[in-house]
Design a protein around this motif. Structure first.
Motif, short mmCIF file in Angstrom:
data_model
loop_
_atom_site.label_atom_id
_atom_site.label_comp_id
_atom_site.label_asym_id
_atom_site.label_seq_id
_atom_site.Cartn_x
_atom_site.Cartn_y
_atom_site.Cartn_z
N GLU A 77 12.45 30.15 19.97
CA GLU A 77 12.10 28.73 20.05
C GLU A 77 12.34 28.03 18.71
OE1 GLU A 77 10.95 26.39 22.35
OE2 GLU A 77 11.90 27.94 23.58
N ASN A 78 11.92 28.73 17.65
CA ASN A 78 12.05 28.13 16.32
C ASN A 78 13.51 27.92 15.92
OD1 ASN A 78 9.27 28.15 16.03
ND2 ASN A 78 9.24 30.16 15.07
N LYS A 80 16.05 27.57 17.97
CA LYS A 80 16.61 26.49 18.81
C LYS A 80 16.21 25.13 18.26
CE LYS A 80 17.23 28.87 23.17
NZ LYS A 80 16.67 29.18 24.48
N SER A 81 14.99 25.07 17.78
CA SER A 81 14.52 23.80 17.22
C SER A 81 15.34 23.44 15.97
CB SER A 81 13.04 23.94 16.88
OG SER A 81 12.69 23.18 15.79
N SER A 84 18.89 22.26 16.81
CA SER A 84 19.00 20.94 17.45
C SER A 84 18.59 19.80 16.52
CB SER A 84 18.17 20.91 18.72
OG SER A 84 16.84 21.22 18.41
N VAL A 177 7.94 22.89 12.08
CA VAL A 177 8.61 21.93 12.96
C VAL A 177 9.06 20.75 12.10
CG1 VAL A 177 8.28 20.35 14.89
CG2 VAL A 177 7.23 22.60 14.94
N ILE A 213 3.80 20.02 20.98
CA ILE A 213 5.15 20.39 20.55
C ILE A 213 5.93 20.91 21.74
CG2 ILE A 213 6.44 22.06 19.13
CD1 ILE A 213 4.01 21.68 17.13
N ASN A 215 9.86 22.14 23.02
CA ASN A 215 11.21 22.54 22.61
C ASN A 215 11.43 22.37 21.11
OD1 ASN A 215 11.88 23.05 25.29
ND2 ASN A 215 12.45 20.91 25.62
N GLY A 216 10.43 22.76 20.37
CA GLY A 216 10.55 22.69 18.92
C GLY A 216 10.49 21.29 18.36
N ARG A 217 10.07 20.32 19.15
CA ARG A 217 9.96 18.93 18.68
C ARG A 217 8.52 18.48 18.76
NH1 ARG A 217 13.26 19.23 16.30
NH2 ARG A 217 15.47 18.93 16.51
#
Lengths: 476, 373
Positions: A77-78, A80-81, A84, A177, A213, A215-217
């Motif tokens: 997850e991290n 991918k964040s 992106s 994040v 949080i 999708n890492g946002r």
């Protein structure tokens, strides 16, 4: 006895009074400088359209270096964040620092990684690299994964520096994040540099516990339910909004948080990279880079961005927090001792004459002097040298001052970034600030004392930092 | 338990207070500081508690006025409100407060951005009649810090009047860098590529960030043929020269080739770096001899850029030069030289030059690895 009454006690009284006055005065000055700087920064960036410029291919190349050690639970997850993030010209370098869990397997399987014949120059010595991996999937073409033997965070960051191709390197904790435009905001001061070369840029770190949080946002900012994390929210506001901003403004910043910082890679390499031998590698690197520039007599600057750019998980247990604070204390002492030559040395200008002494007297010595002062006051009350009423008034004075500073930080945040919009959140922050001097602050002082003790005993370990992952959003 | 000693209380008169400070100095100082801190804390609490309410009320007021101005302008443009009426109402709002003026300007900016043709001319007349134009021009000429100067600049460029253009030009000498640059961006919107001449004329300095933003604007403009790049390259203004080289690279302007050899001797390393980049992108093969000659005296960063450019523009004549760098085994430079050799003479050419040297073979493997392309 006569000597104690006539000489020692007046001497100590005067000493403690001058120290308290100096520290309080420094807080007021720093708060004033910060608020002026913040005002100016907001005025100047009000019309900068970061959302438009963020997709510019003309921005300089940035390498994001994120060490991972036993992060199997959250690493996918991290990563991918990070991939992106909204910036065009960047690469993400994940350093698997000899994890004992399944971090590497997960990375290989999730991103379709293959080993490459990557050839690199070991400009900064570090532990052997087992392999450099890239994804076969073009979607992840910004991703590089380095598998290396365990050498600690500093070593992992150094290997990332060796492999990076960007002129600038953003060193971050993999579980942080970042705001989507964080990189562009950090790069801006470096691009704006005139005659002074901007060698490092720091950003405000905020507490993400219980924030929403996805999708890492970061979707929604919440105050943590956990009281310990809540104390840290107020503490971080005070430290970043009132402290570091001011130091950056007067060009005396000594510390850029290890959670997120952007560095001029060439200078990092020239300075020798992160020091393996310290637990405060983030502060040590900044001091060494600054020292290098001073010694070479090159004009330079270290900047700081007041925008909340990086959100991190704060420890929620006393044990983990205690370890963290203990480590921070040892890191500070190690850095100050390593670079003791700079102390009050006019060759290092403001750095040697102001920043360094400030850190020595008000960061390293403060918990020691505070404890001694408290014990001494009790001694004076018990022996009848001061009356209890006056002592209580002194306590009230210190308390009201601490409260004013914390409330000012809360008000400054509301006036500028307005992150905590709920009225109840604002009351909770003020409430926790009222409790802080007698609870959280005491706890920090205790851990700073332990840090001093451990340093004296030669303890070098990091102490295990257990991550629980970002908690579920607060129901409130 | 014994009672606590009481705090000495001063007499509430100037003389009493003065006496208190001399007789009980410690108490007086501590109490004064406590009172000051308490006042500060109370002020901060009130400010935190009431801030949101005040902010919300202000936002509501702003939204309401914005809606009213928008309705008025729409009615005016659809001929349901007369010019005089609309101008009088706007003048009234403008006169009431500075905040109103800002909202009105924002609405004008939005409308100017949306409409064209005769409607735009009508709106422009109203803009003049309502006194908004005068206020904007006056705003542009203020020399002190004004958070709304950016808005005035935006409106001035959108209204596109002679006075506005003059006002924008004068802002190129404004003491604040951000305002100077914003004015330049607006001039680019008005005069397109011709606005670049003002950089030369007013000796405006542009940093890398500003250059990026300006370039983004320029890249969206059509008809790039008439930019006098050679004149700009000879201007002596380093900012403009650097930007022109970037433009040449993005707009495929091969005519700058003649100017480039001279620029290789420029004192600024970043400008020379741009020369290498342009030559590499535009495949200006004729410059490779000059590049090879320059290489030994270049900065490490420029040496890297030069070698990268060689990979795209270099020919067979550059092979001995590149081979020497490749075999010198300075890791980063060897790798770049290898990439250039690979681009010029292919895999075999590179392998031949590597021989059996393990480090060079590792470099070859890196270059040939498809995952690293």
């Amino acid at each position: 006895m006569r000597f104690i009454n006539e000489h020692l006690i007046p001497f100590l009284n005067t000493g403690i009074f001058i120290y308290a006055l100096a520290i309080s005065f420094s807080y007021i000055i720093l708060a004033y400088i910060s608020s002026r700087f913040l005002q100016k920064y907001i005025y100047k960036t009000r019309y900068v359209r970061f959302d438009q410029h963020v997709s510019s291919p003309l921005a300089p190349r940035v390498s994001i270096i994120a060490p991972a050690y036993n992060e199997g639970l959250t690493v996918i997850e991290n990563v991918k964040s990070l991939i992106s993030l909204r910036y065009v010209n960047f690469e993400v370098i994940i350093i698997n620092d000899g994890s004992k869990d399944d971090t590497m397997e997960k990375l290989i399987n999730s991103f379709g990684l293959v080993a490459t014949h990557f050839y690199y120059e070991e400009k900064i010595p570090c532990k052997p690299i087992r392999g450099v991996y890239r994804s076969t999937n073009p979607v992840y073409n910004k991703l590089w994964v380095v598998d290396k033997e365990n050498g600690g965070k500093a070593d992992a960051l150094n290997s990332g520096m060796n492999l990076a191709s960007g002129a600038y390197a953003a060193c971050i904790d993999v579980d942080c994040v970042l705001e989507p435009d964080a990189i562009l905001r950090m790069v801006k001061p470096m691009m704006e540099a005139g005659k002074k070369r901007v060698i490092a840029s720091g950003g405000v770190v905020r507490i993400a516990n219980q924030c929403e949080i996805k999708n890492g946002r970061l979707i929604k900012v919440n105050l943590p339910d956990n009281r310990l994390a809540l104390f840290q929210v107020v503490e971080y506001l005070r430290v970043f909004m009132l402290g570091r901003l001011a130091w950056a403004r007067i060009d005396g910043l000594l510390l850029i948080s290890g959670a997120f910082g952007l560095f001029d890679r060439e200078i990092v390499i020239e300075a020798g990279g992160y020091d393996h031998g310290t637990v405060g590698e983030d502060m040590e690197l900044v001091v060494r880079m600054r020292r290098l520039m001073c010694e070479q007599k090159k004009p330079y600057a270290v900047t700081f961005i007041p925008d909340p750019l990086c959100w991190t998980e704060a420890p929620e247990s006393m044990k983990v927090l205690g370890r963290q604070r203990n480590r921070w204390t040892r890191g500070t002492i190690e850095t100050l001792r390593t670079h003791k030559r700079m102390f009050l040395n006019p060759r290092y200008k403001l750095l040697g004459m102001l920043s360094f002494p400030y850190w020595f007297f008000f960061e390293w010595l403060a918990p020691l002097i505070e404890t001694c002062g408290l014990l001494y006051s009790v001694f004076l009350v018990v022996t009848g040298h001061i009356n209890v009423t006056f002592f209580l008034l002194l306590v009230l004075l210190v308390y009201s001052f601490a409260l004013a500073i914390s409330f000012y930080a809360i008000q400054t945040d509301l006036k500028t970034y307005d992150m905590y919009k709920n009225k109840s959140d604002q009351f909770r922050m003020m409430g926790i600030a009222m409790l802080e001097p007698f609870t959280f602050h005491m706890f920090n002082v205790l851990n700073a004392l332990k840090g001093n003790r451990d340093y004296a005993m030669g303890k070098k370990s990091w102490g295990q930092m257990t991550r629980t992952g970002f908690s579920k959003p607060s129901k409130s | 338990m014994s009672r606590l000693p009481s705090i000495p209380i001063p007499e509430w008169s100037p003389a009493g207070l003065a006496a208190y400070f001399t007789e009980h100095t410690n108490y007086a100082v501590v109490l004064t500081l406590i009172i000051l801190n308490t006042v500060a804390v109370l002020y901060l609490v009130v400010s935190v508690v009431f801030r949101q309410g005040i902010k919300r009320r202000e936002e509501n007021r702003r939204t309401m006025l914005k809606g009213e101005v928008e309705n008025l302008l729409s009615s005016f443009l659809s001929d349901t409100a007369t010019e005089d009426l609309a101008a009088t109402v706007i003048r009234g709002w403008n006169a009431r407060s500075r905040r109103n003026e800002i909202i009105i300007c924002q609405v004008f900016v939005n409308f100017f951005g949306m409409i064209s043709g005769s409607a735009r001319e009508n709106l422009f007349r109203l803009y003049e009649l309502s006194g908004t134009k005068e206020r904007v021009i006056a705003g542009l000429s203020r020399r002190y810090n004004n958070p709304h100067t950016f808005l005035y600049i935006d409106l001035a460029s959108k209204s596109n009047t002679a006075e506005a253009k003059q006002g924008l030009k004068s802002l190129l000498k404004h003491p604040e860098r951000e305002i100077r640059f914003q004015a330049l961006c607006s001039l680019v919107e008005v005069f397109r590529f011709n606005a670049l001449a003002y950089i030369m004329e007013k000796q405006v300095e542009i940093n890398e960030w500003e250059e990026m933003i300006l370039m983004e604007k320029l890249l969206t403009l059509p008809s790039r043929g008439e930019i006098p790049m050679r004149e700009y390259l000879a201007s002596g203004n380093e900012s403009l020269m650097r930007m022109t080289l970037r433009m040449a690279r993005h707009f495929n302007r091969y005519d700058v080739e003649e100017e480039l050899p001279v620029l290789l001797d420029h004192a600024s390393p970043s400008l020379r770096q741009r020369v290498y980049e342009v030559a590499g992108t535009l495949l200006l093969n004729g410059l490779q001899d000059a590049f090879m000659e320059k290489y030994p005296s270049e900065t490490p960063e420029n040496q890297r850029t030069l070698l990268k450019s060689m990979a795209s523009m270099g020919g067979n004549e550059a092979l001995p030069f590149l081979t020497a760098i490749f075999q010198a085994k300075t890791p980063e430079l060897s790798l770049l030289a290898a990439a250039a050799i690979f681009a010029i003479s292919g895999q075999e050419g590179l392998r031949d030059r590597a021989g059996v040297e393990p480090q060079l073979i590792r470099i070859c493997l890196h270059i040939e690895d498809p995952a690293l392309v």
